[in-house]
Design an enzyme around this catalytic site. Structure first.
Site, PDB file in Angstrom:
ATOM      1  N   LYS A 197      -8.830  -7.137  10.208  1.00 49.13           N
ATOM      2  CA  LYS A 197      -8.938  -8.067   9.037  1.00 49.13           C
ATOM      3  C   LYS A 197     -10.136  -9.088   9.137  1.00 49.13           C
ATOM      4  O   LYS A 197     -10.637  -9.397  10.217  1.00 49.13           O
ATOM      5  CB  LYS A 197      -7.559  -8.989   9.094  1.00 49.13           C
ATOM      6  CG  LYS A 197      -7.128  -9.571   7.781  1.00 49.13           C
ATOM      7  CD  LYS A 197      -6.774  -8.728   6.777  1.00 49.13           C
ATOM      8  CE  LYS A 197      -5.180  -8.780   6.623  1.00 49.13           C
ATOM      9  NZ  LYS A 197      -4.796  -8.008   5.497  1.00 49.13           N
TER      10      LYS A 197
HETATM   11  N1  GLU Z   1      -5.203  -5.827   2.568  1.00 48.21           N
HETATM   12  C1  GLU Z   1      -4.229  -4.903   2.319  1.00 48.21           C
HETATM   13  C2  GLU Z   1      -3.015  -4.969   3.490  1.00 48.21           C
HETATM   14  O1  GLU Z   1      -2.962  -6.098   4.026  1.00 48.21           O
HETATM   15  C3  GLU Z   1      -4.769  -3.438   2.574  1.00 48.21           C
HETATM   16  C4  GLU Z   1      -5.676  -3.277   3.660  1.00 48.21           C
HETATM   17  C5  GLU Z   1      -6.251  -1.837   3.422  1.00 48.21           C
HETATM   18  O2  GLU Z   1      -6.045  -1.055   2.373  1.00 48.21           O
HETATM   19  O3  GLU Z   1      -7.028  -1.429   4.262  1.00 48.21           O
HETATM   20  O4  GLU Z   1      -2.302  -4.110   3.772  1.00 48.21           O
END
Ligand code: GLU
Length: 428
Positions: free
Chosen positions: A118
């Site tokens: 992230k």
């Molecule tokens: N930001 C989204 C989550 O928290 C998607 C992450 C992704 O698709 O890699 O799941």
């Protein structure tokens, strides 16, 4: 759900603790339910790395601002790091690290061949012009160039970023590498290798899991009342699908407040954040409420689908829903979780409920690697199948061991990650 988390008063008082502290506590707690080598747990409390970068931006009104960006890479034992990039003033290294841990568990619960990552930039995206957002994103992609890539770490949209952001990121990375590499990010527009159904996927999975949870507790979705906090991509898509399936969506909200109709709202007539930002209150309804009051409505299902840490020790006792389905990442604090468990409120965790996003990201990545496009029908069918499979894995743990839904999801996830770590071993 008789297994109740034990939280002492001191913990309850540190509600404002970082996402990382919460994520670590959850891992420590999960470790008590799974037989795992303590060395593996210790390792999993720490990310592999957190890349911090400075992102300078020439402002349209003159001058240069330098923003701080991060990419936290928690664990990649099961595959490339995967997770979103958020643009939000409160982004920190700790927050990204905690969120990257949740991505590790989310991908493992869904049995996807990805680990957890992230990142983001500490910036208010509303303070940027479109052109500034584009230049900031391209420079961020340049700064992260060495640590991302389709087999290394694959970013995606998150709070404050969208398909356009991913398109700029993909373009900048591709130009730096000298070839078009769509698999470096997911959540792109379909015209450049994005997947149909990706944008709606976290809301769709939240609706699917809500439907299964309602059924598990012997109710009919057509008789269920639902309140949704947040009317962005997750909240709006979940609300509209549940509405389509016959549920009565009595309240939806955005940052400005909520609209409430005990007979059910016409959710398709309420503008989503994407259609018209922060315009929920412009829709006529019998009553308006504060955004916080949505959490206290007497409904079958409450879906917090806005930001994190909204259900806290301060209001968990006032939650009047029977089932909470976490559409947002981390809407329930550790202490609030314990209170809800004690009160026998079922909390279906984010790492299962909103995992449709990363699941369709996986489908998108497969399409990119194979240079093939799947139809929307295929995406939605495979998403449904994958969600039901994960739901059954978690439900079986709930049934077999009388765990909370979060504990059960962590058991499934941690077992898979630990097994992979055991098989690969620690080197040297
Ligand atoms: N930001 C989204 C989550 O928290 C998607 C992450 C992704 O698709 O890699 O799941």
């Amino acid at each position: 759900m008789s297994t109740t988390p034990t939280v002492d008063d001191e913990e309850a008082e540190t509600e404002s603790e970082s996402t990382l502290a919460t994520a670590r506590k959850q891992l420590q707690r999960a470790a008590t339910n799974v037989e795992v080598d303590p060395a593996i747990i210790e390792r999993l409390k720490h990310p592999t790395r957190v890349q911090q970068v400075s992102v300078p931006l020439e402002r349209e009104e003159g001058g240069v601002d330098v923003f701080t960006g991060y990419r936290a890479q928690h664990d990649d034992v099961r595959g490339p790091y995967k997770g979103g990039l958020r643009y939000h003033p409160e982004v920190t290294a700790d927050e990204c690290t905690g969120l990257s841990m949740w991505m590790t568990w989310k991908c493992a619960v869904m049995d996807l061949p990805f680990g957890g990552g992230k990142g983001g930039i500490a910036v208010d995206p509303k303070s940027l012009t479109d052109d500034e957002r584009e230049r900031l994103t391209r420079r961020f992609a340049e700064e992260l160039r060495d640590v991302v890539g389709p087999t290394k770490d694959v970013p995606a949209p998150d709070m404050g970023t969208d398909a356009q952001t991913m398109a700029w990121f993909m373009d900048a990375y591709s130009m730096q590498q000298g070839e078009t590499i769509p698999g470096v990010v997911t959540g792109k527009p379909p015209v450049i290798g994005g997947s149909y159904g990706r944008e709606a996927a976290p809301g769709r999975s939240t609706a699917i899991i809500t439907r299964e949870a309602v059924d598990y507790y012997d109710r009919e979705i057509a008789d269920a009342t639902v309140a949704v906090q947040g009317f962005g991509s997750v909240g709006a898509n979940a609300a509209r699908l549940l509405d389509d399936w016959g549920a009565t969506v009595v309240a939806v909200s955005d940052v400005n407040g909520a609209i409430y109709d005990p007979d059910g709202l016409d959710t398709r007539a309420v503008p989503t954040h994407e259609e018209e930002p922060e315009a929920v209150l412009t829709h006529e309804a019998p009553e308006t409420l504060s955004n916080e009051a949505v959490l206290e409505l007497d409904v079958d299902v409450l879906i917090p689908a806005a930001v994190g840490n909204v259900i806290t020790a301060g209001n968990a006792d006032a939650v009047d829903a029977d089932i909470v389905v976490e559409g947002a990442n981390g809407p329930t604090t550790f202490a609030a979780d314990a209170i809800l468990a004690e009160r026998d409120v079922a909390v279906i965790p984010d790492i299962l409920a909103n995992a449709g996003g990363v699941t369709v990201s996986y489908f998108e990545w497969l399409q990119d690697i194979n240079r093939r496009t799947w139809s929307l029908e295929r995406v939605n069918e495979e998403l449904e199948e994958q969600m039901l499979s994960a739901w059954r894995d978690v439900r079986d743990e709930v049934d077999a061991r009388d765990l909370t839904w979060r504990d059960a999801a962590y058991v499934v996830a941690l077992s898979r990650v630990a097994e992979a770590k055991g098989a690969r071993g620690l080197w040297p």
